[in-house]
Design a protein around this motif. Sequence first.
Motif, PDB file in Angstrom:
ATOM      1  N   SER A  23     -54.288   5.933  34.414  1.00  0.00           N
ATOM      2  CA  SER A  23     -54.928   5.306  35.817  1.00  0.00           C
ATOM      3  C   SER A  23     -55.584   4.186  35.275  1.00  0.00           C
ATOM      4  O   SER A  23     -55.544   2.989  35.940  1.00  0.00           O
ATOM      5  CB  SER A  23     -56.171   6.325  36.456  1.00  0.00           C
ATOM      6  N   LEU A  24     -56.353   3.926  34.086  1.00  0.00           N
ATOM      7  CA  LEU A  24     -57.091   2.697  33.877  1.00  0.00           C
ATOM      8  C   LEU A  24     -56.197   1.930  33.233  1.00  0.00           C
ATOM      9  O   LEU A  24     -56.258   0.402  33.559  1.00  0.00           O
ATOM     10  CB  LEU A  24     -57.934   3.215  32.403  1.00  0.00           C
ATOM     11  N   GLY A  25     -55.260   2.194  32.545  1.00  0.00           N
ATOM     12  CA  GLY A  25     -54.106   0.906  32.181  1.00  0.00           C
ATOM     13  C   GLY A  25     -53.550   0.575  33.215  1.00  0.00           C
ATOM     14  O   GLY A  25     -53.164  -0.677  33.502  1.00  0.00           O
ATOM     15  N   GLY A  26     -53.067   1.201  34.410  1.00  0.00           N
ATOM     16  CA  GLY A  26     -52.566   1.060  35.410  1.00  0.00           C
ATOM     17  C   GLY A  26     -53.288   0.011  36.293  1.00  0.00           C
ATOM     18  O   GLY A  26     -52.766  -1.029  36.901  1.00  0.00           O
ATOM     19  N   SER A  27     -54.649   0.274  36.479  1.00  0.00           N
ATOM     20  CA  SER A  27     -55.414  -0.734  37.249  1.00  0.00           C
ATOM     21  C   SER A  27     -55.470  -2.037  36.550  1.00  0.00           C
ATOM     22  O   SER A  27     -55.635  -3.108  37.120  1.00  0.00           O
ATOM     23  CB  SER A  27     -56.913  -0.173  37.323  1.00  0.00           C
ATOM     24  N   GLY A  28     -55.499  -2.059  35.129  1.00  0.00           N
ATOM     25  CA  GLY A  28     -55.430  -3.258  34.519  1.00  0.00           C
ATOM     26  C   GLY A  28     -54.186  -4.060  34.872  1.00  0.00           C
ATOM     27  O   GLY A  28     -54.386  -5.484  35.005  1.00  0.00           O
ATOM     28  N   VAL A  29     -53.083  -3.578  34.772  1.00  0.00           N
ATOM     29  CA  VAL A  29     -51.693  -4.160  34.925  1.00  0.00           C
ATOM     30  C   VAL A  29     -51.757  -4.571  36.496  1.00  0.00           C
ATOM     31  O   VAL A  29     -51.276  -5.517  37.148  1.00  0.00           O
ATOM     32  CB  VAL A  29     -50.629  -3.100  34.752  1.00  0.00           C
ATOM     33  N   VAL A  30     -52.335  -3.681  37.469  1.00  0.00           N
ATOM     34  CA  VAL A  30     -52.254  -4.196  38.809  1.00  0.00           C
ATOM     35  C   VAL A  30     -53.212  -5.579  39.217  1.00  0.00           C
ATOM     36  O   VAL A  30     -52.932  -6.054  39.849  1.00  0.00           O
ATOM     37  CB  VAL A  30     -52.908  -2.840  39.722  1.00  0.00           C
ATOM     38  N   SER A  31     -54.193  -5.369  38.423  1.00  0.00           N
ATOM     39  CA  SER A  31     -55.319  -6.574  38.566  1.00  0.00           C
ATOM     40  C   SER A  31     -54.491  -7.873  37.994  1.00  0.00           C
ATOM     41  O   SER A  31     -54.719  -8.825  38.658  1.00  0.00           O
ATOM     42  CB  SER A  31     -56.332  -6.338  37.646  1.00  0.00           C
ATOM     43  N   GLN A  32     -53.730  -7.639  37.056  1.00  0.00           N
ATOM     44  CA  GLN A  32     -53.118  -9.033  36.468  1.00  0.00           C
ATOM     45  C   GLN A  32     -51.840  -9.327  37.352  1.00  0.00           C
ATOM     46  O   GLN A  32     -51.842 -10.528  37.887  1.00  0.00           O
ATOM     47  CB  GLN A  32     -52.340  -8.659  34.991  1.00  0.00           C
ATOM     48  N   ALA A  33     -51.247  -8.676  38.111  1.00  0.00           N
ATOM     49  CA  ALA A  33     -50.304  -8.915  38.901  1.00  0.00           C
ATOM     50  C   ALA A  33     -50.739  -9.343  40.209  1.00  0.00           C
ATOM     51  O   ALA A  33     -50.219 -10.077  40.943  1.00  0.00           O
ATOM     52  CB  ALA A  33     -49.547  -7.505  39.348  1.00  0.00           C
ATOM     53  N   ASN A  82     -53.301 -13.660  33.857  1.00  0.00           N
ATOM     54  CA  ASN A  82     -53.516 -14.532  35.175  1.00  0.00           C
ATOM     55  C   ASN A  82     -55.096 -13.868  35.580  1.00  0.00           C
ATOM     56  O   ASN A  82     -55.583 -14.957  36.444  1.00  0.00           O
ATOM     57  CB  ASN A  82     -52.483 -13.897  35.907  1.00  0.00           C
ATOM     58  N   ALA A  83     -55.725 -12.942  35.545  1.00  0.00           N
ATOM     59  CA  ALA A  83     -56.864 -12.439  35.743  1.00  0.00           C
ATOM     60  C   ALA A  83     -57.892 -13.687  35.148  1.00  0.00           C
ATOM     61  O   ALA A  83     -58.863 -13.930  35.622  1.00  0.00           O
ATOM     62  CB  ALA A  83     -57.183 -11.194  35.299  1.00  0.00           C
ATOM     63  N   VAL A  84     -57.745 -13.893  33.828  1.00  0.00           N
ATOM     64  CA  VAL A  84     -58.490 -14.941  33.259  1.00  0.00           C
ATOM     65  C   VAL A  84     -58.554 -16.288  33.771  1.00  0.00           C
ATOM     66  O   VAL A  84     -59.408 -16.958  34.070  1.00  0.00           O
ATOM     67  CB  VAL A  84     -58.196 -14.931  31.825  1.00  0.00           C
ATOM     68  N   VAL A  85     -57.254 -16.640  34.078  1.00  0.00           N
ATOM     69  CA  VAL A  85     -56.915 -17.901  34.955  1.00  0.00           C
ATOM     70  C   VAL A  85     -57.679 -18.092  36.240  1.00  0.00           C
ATOM     71  O   VAL A  85     -58.392 -18.911  36.617  1.00  0.00           O
ATOM     72  CB  VAL A  85     -55.465 -18.183  35.128  1.00  0.00           C
ATOM     73  N   LEU A  86     -57.540 -16.707  37.021  1.00  0.00           N
ATOM     74  CA  LEU A  86     -58.213 -16.896  38.132  1.00  0.00           C
ATOM     75  C   LEU A  86     -59.651 -16.609  37.998  1.00  0.00           C
ATOM     76  O   LEU A  86     -60.288 -17.260  39.126  1.00  0.00           O
ATOM     77  CB  LEU A  86     -57.549 -15.559  38.961  1.00  0.00           C
ATOM     78  N   GLY A  87     -60.250 -16.243  36.921  1.00  0.00           N
ATOM     79  CA  GLY A  87     -61.750 -16.072  36.972  1.00  0.00           C
ATOM     80  C   GLY A  87     -62.553 -17.268  36.219  1.00  0.00           C
ATOM     81  O   GLY A  87     -63.414 -17.298  35.965  1.00  0.00           O
ATOM     82  N   THR A  88     -61.538 -18.229  35.845  1.00  0.00           N
ATOM     83  CA  THR A  88     -62.427 -19.334  35.322  1.00  0.00           C
ATOM     84  C   THR A  88     -62.096 -20.791  35.983  1.00  0.00           C
ATOM     85  O   THR A  88     -61.088 -20.729  36.754  1.00  0.00           O
ATOM     86  CB  THR A  88     -61.677 -19.527  33.788  1.00  0.00           C
TER      87      THR A  88
END
Length: 204
Positions: A23-33, A82-88
């Motif tokens: 669940s935790l690993g999947g949430s990270g992948v979903v966040s990046q997607a 992509n989460a880093v790109v979107l957050g900076t």
Amino acid sequence: PYLPGSDSEAFKGLGVILGLMLSLGGSGVVSQAMSGLVLMYSRALRRGDYVRIDETEGEVISLGMLATKIRTSKREEITIPNAVVLGTSTKNYSRLAGREGVILHTTITIGYDEPWRRVHEALIAAADLTEGLRKEPRPFVNQTGLSDFYVEYQLNAHLESPHKRLPALAALHANIQDTFNEAGITIVSPHYVADPELELPAGQ
């Protein structure tokens, strides 16, 4: 139920741990997607754009679902989630370049004893000598600060191509030093007074 020992407490506990990890690993992948979809559909970045993302500057060579790839001027390929790109904060030098070109700027400090008109002329001359900077629109100078010991001058010039930003900036700095040396103008810093006297060997 068909696995041996599936009714034991240890097996159930292991199943809970594995489910939590997925669940935790999947949430990270979903966040990046999701971040990748936002970047794609908002058109914040496109392949071929010259950008600066945090401390990384270069050309976007790939905008994927999970990560963005940047090729720097040193031919390094850097992958940014992509989460880093979107957050900076992201600077896109290509998007608004248009006809006039994106503005390249640099700041120097000169003492009050130098007439500001001479400083402006020397800076404009340095910009005119720099390859990769446009002659039209003309370069211009802003005085951005009047400090205790010096004046801050900001030279602004239009780039021909955003992809040549770093080489043009390096050439501009070299030309500024040359034109100022020829004009006898000293570039100062907050603690600069004068060059130290050199001690020559005996007999010289």
